[in-house]
Design a protein around this motif. Structure first.
Motif, short mmCIF file in Angstrom:
data_model
loop_
_atom_site.label_atom_id
_atom_site.label_comp_id
_atom_site.label_asym_id
_atom_site.label_seq_id
_atom_site.Cartn_x
_atom_site.Cartn_y
_atom_site.Cartn_z
N ASN A 170 -10.67 2.65 -0.17
CA ASN A 170 -10.00 3.44 -1.50
C ASN A 170 -10.00 4.94 -1.05
O ASN A 170 -9.16 5.67 -2.31
CB ASN A 170 -10.70 3.38 -2.71
CG ASN A 170 -10.42 1.80 -3.34
OD1 ASN A 170 -9.43 1.60 -3.97
ND2 ASN A 170 -11.27 0.88 -2.90
N ASP A 205 -4.45 8.47 -0.30
CA ASP A 205 -3.41 7.95 -1.11
C ASP A 205 -2.88 6.81 -0.48
O ASP A 205 -3.30 6.27 0.70
CB ASP A 205 -2.01 8.97 -1.11
CG ASP A 205 -2.60 10.29 -1.82
OD1 ASP A 205 -3.67 10.18 -2.64
OD2 ASP A 205 -2.06 11.39 -1.34
N SER A 206 -1.98 6.07 -1.12
CA SER A 206 -1.45 4.71 -0.50
C SER A 206 -1.03 4.97 0.63
O SER A 206 -0.15 6.10 0.92
CB SER A 206 -0.31 4.04 -1.67
OG SER A 206 -0.96 3.99 -2.87
N GLU A 242 1.28 4.43 4.25
CA GLU A 242 2.46 3.85 4.55
C GLU A 242 2.31 2.88 5.55
O GLU A 242 1.38 2.97 6.26
CB GLU A 242 3.68 4.88 4.75
CG GLU A 242 3.89 5.94 4.07
CD GLU A 242 4.88 7.09 4.21
OE1 GLU A 242 5.28 7.07 5.32
OE2 GLU A 242 5.19 7.80 3.41
N GLY A 269 -8.80 -1.41 -1.97
CA GLY A 269 -7.65 -0.54 -1.40
C GLY A 269 -7.01 -1.11 -0.27
O GLY A 269 -6.81 -2.29 -0.12
N HIS A 270 -6.50 -0.07 0.60
CA HIS A 270 -5.75 -0.27 1.96
C HIS A 270 -6.34 -1.00 2.93
O HIS A 270 -5.87 -1.19 4.08
CB HIS A 270 -4.97 0.83 2.03
CG HIS A 270 -5.72 2.02 2.22
ND1 HIS A 270 -6.79 2.29 2.90
CD2 HIS A 270 -5.70 3.26 1.59
CE1 HIS A 270 -7.27 3.61 2.91
NE2 HIS A 270 -6.51 3.97 2.03
N HIS A 315 -4.97 -4.26 4.27
CA HIS A 315 -3.81 -4.09 5.19
C HIS A 315 -4.23 -3.64 6.49
O HIS A 315 -3.44 -3.75 7.54
CB HIS A 315 -2.78 -3.10 4.63
CG HIS A 315 -2.29 -3.48 3.22
ND1 HIS A 315 -1.48 -4.73 2.95
CD2 HIS A 315 -2.35 -2.80 1.93
CE1 HIS A 315 -1.45 -4.41 1.67
NE2 HIS A 315 -1.81 -3.79 1.11
N GLU A 323 6.26 -5.31 5.34
CA GLU A 323 5.81 -5.76 4.33
C GLU A 323 5.77 -7.49 4.03
O GLU A 323 4.92 -7.99 3.28
CB GLU A 323 6.93 -5.29 2.94
CG GLU A 323 6.50 -3.93 2.96
CD GLU A 323 5.46 -3.33 2.47
OE1 GLU A 323 4.59 -4.14 1.60
OE2 GLU A 323 5.11 -2.10 2.37
#
Length: 279
Positions: free
Chosen positions: A107, A110-111, A113, A155-156, A159, A181
């Motif tokens: 977390n 930021d998000s 890419e 969070g990310h 991914h 994606e």
């Protein structure tokens, strides 16, 4: 997500060799001293107890705002979280503390890419996975212990976990990973078909075979990947392909106890996994 196949995924193909080594305090101190985050954990070198150390790391990170770390620091934070997954590995009383640290790290920032996630995944591979033979397999085991907590993080991290597993497959098959994606399920299947599974079995390259199978199995258990398999009707293709691999191994000229174990792994974790829904 269904991690019920863990008893097969944790199989050690080198039963006659020494038990694999998890990360210790000396290695942790060495990593931090040479990392981009060393100034944030000045007291870590004084704490070896896993409970106290995890509490200290989590409390320290929780005190920072989400955007304080740059991409290189986020990479080192993921390395830290992964190392702590097997630090004092036999201490099951701190399992939740390990998962909490992974969630906090996922977390931070930021998000991300796709290109940033790709950067972190490649960095994790280069710093934690690279190796040869038994050494690389041990490295992969240590890294993949962290995959379920990262996937389940809020969070990310999920991914990053997917990108890391795709990178493991991509580095072996020498196919550039195209993190997207959508469409990652097709990428996994195409890379799986590039592996000459029968040749690996006949030449006794069991460590490579198990490394790849385990990575595919972890990917198959990710909800996002399963949804893509169902939507694109890939599950039938995947099932038929690995069933053929499974039958081929049963006829291998180099039939050993480990080949038999890989056969069972394919049957219970891959073939079955390609036909069932996740939780």
């Amino acid at each position: 997500m269904d991690w019920s196949v863990s008893k097969y995924m944790s199989f050690d193909p080198d039963q006659d060799e020494e038990e694999r080594q998890s990360y210790n305090h000396k290695e942790l101190k060495t990593f931090l001293a040479n990392s981009t985050i060393k100034d944030h954990f000045g007291c870590a070198h004084q704490i070896s107890d896993s409970k106290r150390l995890l509490s200290y790391l989590s409390a320290t990170l929780s005190s920072y705002a989400g955007g304080v770390f740059n991409l290189e620091q986020l990479l080192d934070l993921y390395i830290l979280a992964i190392m702590m997954m097997t630090y004092d590995e036999e201490n099951f009383m701190v399992t939740m503390d390990r998962c909490m640290l992974a969630d906090i790290v996922s977390n931070l920032g930021d998000s991300l890419e796709l290109k940033q996630i790709h950067f972190i995944a490649n960095g994790l591979y280069d710093k934690l996975v690279l190796g040869v033979g038994a050494e690389q397999l041990e490295n992969v085991f240590n890294v993949e212990v962290a995959i379920p907590p990262l996937v389940l993080s809020s969070g990310h991290g999920r991914h990053v976990a997917m990108a890391l597993l795709l990178t493991i497959l991509g580095r072996y098959t020498k196919v550039p990973v195209k993190l997207q994606e959508t469409g990652n399920a097709r990428n996994i299947f195409e890379m799986a078909k590039l592996v000459n599974w029968q040749e690996l079995a006949d030449s006794g390259q069991y460590k490579d075979m198990f490394l790849l199978m385990r990575s595919i199995c972890l990917l198959l258990n990710m909800r996002k990947i399963r949804e893509e398999f169902i939507d694109d009707d890939l599950e039938v293709e995947m099932h038929k392909f690995f069933l053929k691999v499974h039958w081929g191994l049963g006829k291998s000229d180099n039939q050993t106890a480990f080949v038999t174990m890989v056969e069972r792994f394919i049957a219970f974790c891959v073939v079955r996994g390609a036909r069932k829904n996740v939780m």
